[in-house]
Motif scaffolding. Structure first.
Motif, mmCIF file in Angstrom:
data_model
loop_
_atom_site.group_PDB
_atom_site.id
_atom_site.type_symbol
_atom_site.label_atom_id
_atom_site.label_comp_id
_atom_site.label_asym_id
_atom_site.label_seq_id
_atom_site.Cartn_x
_atom_site.Cartn_y
_atom_site.Cartn_z
ATOM 1 N N GLU A 183 0.813 -1.212 0.000
ATOM 2 C CA GLU A 183 0.000 0.000 0.000
ATOM 3 C C GLU A 183 0.850 1.268 0.000
ATOM 4 O O GLU A 183 0.448 2.295 -0.545
ATOM 5 N N ILE A 184 2.025 1.219 0.612
ATOM 6 C CA ILE A 184 2.876 2.412 0.614
ATOM 7 C C ILE A 184 3.345 2.744 -0.803
ATOM 8 O O ILE A 184 3.492 3.923 -1.164
ATOM 9 N N ARG A 185 3.550 1.725 -1.632
ATOM 10 C CA ARG A 185 3.936 1.984 -3.020
ATOM 11 C C ARG A 185 2.807 2.674 -3.775
ATOM 12 O O ARG A 185 3.038 3.585 -4.582
ATOM 13 N N VAL A 186 1.575 2.220 -3.547
ATOM 14 C CA VAL A 186 0.421 2.841 -4.183
ATOM 15 C C VAL A 186 0.278 4.285 -3.713
ATOM 16 O O VAL A 186 0.045 5.197 -4.511
ATOM 17 N N SER A 187 0.455 4.494 -2.410
ATOM 18 C CA SER A 187 0.344 5.832 -1.823
ATOM 19 C C SER A 187 1.346 6.791 -2.449
ATOM 20 O O SER A 187 1.007 7.928 -2.812
ATOM 21 N N GLU A 188 2.572 6.359 -2.596
ATOM 22 C CA GLU A 188 3.604 7.242 -3.137
ATOM 23 C C GLU A 188 3.416 7.485 -4.633
ATOM 24 O O GLU A 188 3.753 8.561 -5.142
ATOM 25 N N TYR A 189 2.866 6.496 -5.331
ATOM 26 C CA TYR A 189 2.573 6.695 -6.746
ATOM 27 C C TYR A 189 1.494 7.767 -6.925
ATOM 28 O O TYR A 189 1.626 8.668 -7.767
ATOM 29 N N LEU A 190 0.458 7.694 -6.111
ATOM 30 C CA LEU A 190 -0.613 8.684 -6.201
ATOM 31 C C LEU A 190 -0.125 10.079 -5.799
ATOM 32 O O LEU A 190 -0.576 11.084 -6.350
ATOM 33 N N LYS A 191 0.803 10.125 -4.849
ATOM 34 C CA LYS A 191 1.389 11.413 -4.461
ATOM 35 C C LYS A 191 2.130 12.023 -5.646
ATOM 36 O O LYS A 191 2.064 13.241 -5.878
ATOM 37 N N LEU A 192 2.812 11.203 -6.408
ATOM 38 C CA LEU A 192 3.514 11.677 -7.598
ATOM 39 C C LEU A 192 2.522 12.233 -8.615
ATOM 40 O O LEU A 192 2.752 13.297 -9.214
ATOM 41 N N LEU A 193 1.403 11.538 -8.809
ATOM 42 C CA LEU A 193 0.394 12.008 -9.761
ATOM 43 C C LEU A 193 -0.188 13.341 -9.316
ATOM 44 O O LEU A 193 -0.451 14.217 -10.143
ATOM 45 N N ARG A 194 -0.386 13.483 -8.003
ATOM 46 C CA ARG A 194 -0.936 14.747 -7.487
ATOM 47 C C ARG A 194 0.021 15.903 -7.756
ATOM 48 O O ARG A 194 -0.403 17.019 -8.073
ATOM 49 N N ASP A 206 1.728 16.186 -10.261
ATOM 50 C CA ASP A 206 1.539 16.459 -11.681
ATOM 51 C C ASP A 206 0.117 16.965 -11.953
ATOM 52 O O ASP A 206 -0.323 16.986 -13.098
ATOM 53 N N GLU A 207 -0.577 17.326 -10.862
ATOM 54 C CA GLU A 207 -1.926 17.887 -10.920
ATOM 55 C C GLU A 207 -2.951 16.921 -11.495
ATOM 56 O O GLU A 207 -3.943 17.329 -12.121
ATOM 57 N N ARG A 208 -2.742 15.634 -11.225
ATOM 58 C CA ARG A 208 -3.731 14.630 -11.595
ATOM 59 C C ARG A 208 -4.462 14.140 -10.353
ATOM 60 O O ARG A 208 -3.852 13.944 -9.310
ATOM 61 N N TRP A 209 -5.760 13.928 -10.479
ATOM 62 C CA TRP A 209 -6.613 13.424 -9.398
ATOM 63 C C TRP A 209 -6.560 14.342 -8.173
ATOM 64 O O TRP A 209 -6.520 13.887 -7.046
ATOM 65 N N GLN A 210 -6.583 15.654 -8.422
ATOM 66 C CA GLN A 210 -6.498 16.610 -7.316
ATOM 67 C C GLN A 210 -7.678 16.479 -6.357
ATOM 68 O O GLN A 210 -7.483 16.472 -5.125
ATOM 69 N N LEU A 211 -8.894 16.403 -6.899
ATOM 70 C CA LEU A 211 -10.080 16.367 -6.044
ATOM 71 C C LEU A 211 -10.071 15.162 -5.100
ATOM 72 O O LEU A 211 -10.143 15.348 -3.875
ATOM 73 N N PRO A 212 -9.986 13.925 -5.598
ATOM 74 C CA PRO A 212 -10.021 12.794 -4.664
ATOM 75 C C PRO A 212 -8.781 12.701 -3.786
ATOM 76 O O PRO A 212 -8.869 12.255 -2.636
ATOM 77 N N TYR A 213 -7.632 13.122 -4.308
ATOM 78 C CA TYR A 213 -6.405 13.023 -3.507
ATOM 79 C C TYR A 213 -6.438 14.017 -2.349
ATOM 80 O O TYR A 213 -6.145 13.652 -1.197
ATOM 81 N N ASP A 214 -6.788 15.263 -2.627
ATOM 82 C CA ASP A 214 -6.836 16.267 -1.559
ATOM 83 C C ASP A 214 -7.929 15.931 -0.551
ATOM 84 O O ASP A 214 -7.774 16.177 0.649
ATOM 85 N N ASP A 215 -9.030 15.375 -1.050
ATOM 86 C CA ASP A 215 -10.098 14.934 -0.146
ATOM 87 C C ASP A 215 -9.609 13.797 0.755
ATOM 88 O O ASP A 215 -9.957 13.738 1.935
ATOM 89 N N MET A 216 -8.785 12.904 0.192
ATOM 90 C CA MET A 216 -8.208 11.802 0.969
ATOM 91 C C MET A 216 -7.347 12.338 2.107
ATOM 92 O O MET A 216 -7.392 11.819 3.230
ATOM 93 N N LEU A 217 -6.560 13.357 1.836
ATOM 94 C CA LEU A 217 -5.699 13.931 2.870
ATOM 95 C C LEU A 217 -6.522 14.458 4.051
ATOM 96 O O LEU A 217 -6.102 14.366 5.206
ATOM 97 N N LYS A 218 -7.705 15.000 3.745
ATOM 98 C CA LYS A 218 -8.564 15.542 4.794
ATOM 99 C C LYS A 218 -9.229 14.448 5.618
ATOM 100 O O LYS A 218 -9.570 14.665 6.785
ATOM 101 N N HIS A 219 -9.442 13.282 5.007
ATOM 102 C CA HIS A 219 -10.180 12.207 5.677
ATOM 103 C C HIS A 219 -9.271 11.054 6.095
ATOM 104 O O HIS A 219 -9.705 9.901 6.197
ATOM 105 N N SER A 220 -8.015 11.378 6.330
ATOM 106 C CA SER A 220 -7.057 10.382 6.813
ATOM 107 C C SER A 220 -5.941 11.139 7.528
ATOM 108 O O SER A 220 -5.966 12.366 7.611
ATOM 109 N N ASP A 221 -4.985 10.416 8.013
ATOM 110 C CA ASP A 221 -3.825 11.046 8.653
ATOM 111 C C ASP A 221 -2.832 11.434 7.566
ATOM 112 O O ASP A 221 -1.824 10.787 7.353
#
Length: 254
Positions: free
Chosen positions: A182-193, A195-210
């Motif tokens: 899961e940490i690999r998936v997390s860091e991959y999505l951070k890279l996409l963010r 690059d301004e990809r998946w901003q809405l769900p990613y930023d929402d995830m940050l608010k609803h998790s640690d």
């Protein structure tokens, strides 16, 4: 290495040269041949497992370092020559005395083939992340984006009728950063963010998790939701249309 009751003994035939190399390497690392074989097999199987790595593998591959970093056991002569030339070039390109000494140290290690020191002078790399995993990660973000936008387009009465537990499931709860997969998936999505990809769900995830860390494994839950989301979207003729209240309930009900 402390052996548990689940440890098994196997017999394998290897060449005398490979056996001698294994003994030498174990001696350099002050380890046993069994420990080296066990570690290498784990790393090989993890690299091959790709998206098939799931909860059933977690007990077998619970060492995050063995999943996350690929150790350097040996370099062929041509690779050493190339690396030496690069280190020599880097040494001449810098005026910083400390950096020059680091490059000189790396050159000596590579020239004399001190394999036990390779990891000290060469950058760490991690196993490749298969496209099956990266595609799945993007599908998960796409699903949560679809859920969030669709929910906002419901009427006030429809929103009120959705139970709180289902509203919670509208938000990605992050990924377990103690889990080697899961940490690999997390860091991959951070890279996409970045690059301004998946901003809405990613930023929402940050608010609803640690800050993106769920502190518990979440992928199986997301996969179950994703399976239902794809089924719902497959039945809809217009993918651009929003999910209905009942479709949102179906996807977010575990």
């Amino acid at each position: 290495m402390e052996e548990s009751k689940t440890m098994k003994v196997i017999t394998a035939r290897i060449s005398s040269g490979l056996y001698e190399a294994l003994e030498d390497y174990a001696r350099q690392k002050e380890s046993t041949k069994s420990e080296i074989i066990n570690k290498v097999l784990k790393q090989y199987l993890l690299a091959q497992s790709g998206s098939e790595h799931s909860s059933q593998h977690d007990n077998d591959f619970d060492d995050i370092d063995s999943y996350y970093f690929k150790p350097i056991y040996a370099l062929n002569d041509d690779m050493r020559r190339i690396l030496i030339m690069l280190e020599q070039l880097a040494e001449h390109m810098t005026s910083d005395k400390d950096e020059q000494e680091q490059h000189k140290y790396a050159i000596e290690v590579l020239e004399k083939g001190y394999s036990s020191e390779y990891e000290e002078v060469l950058p760490h790399i991690v196993p490749e992340l298969p496209t099956t995993i990266t595609d799945e990660a993007q599908d998960i973000m796409s699903m949560f984006q679809d859920l969030l936008i669709s929910y906002e387009n419901l009427s006030a009465d429809e929103k009120t009728s959705i139970p709180d537990i289902n509203k919670t499931m509208l938000h990605c709860q992050g990924f377990d950063r103690q889990d080697p997969h899961e940490i690999r998936v997390s860091e991959y999505l951070k890279l996409l963010r970045q690059d301004e990809r998946w901003q809405l769900p990613y930023d929402d995830m940050l608010k609803h998790s640690d800050n993106g860390n769920s502190h518990r494994k979440q992928l199986n839950q997301y996969r179950n939701m994703l399976k239902k989301h794809k089924s719902v979207r497959h039945r809809k003729s217009d993918y651009s249309s929003h999910l209905s209240r009942d479709e949102i309930m179906h996807i977010t009900t575990l």
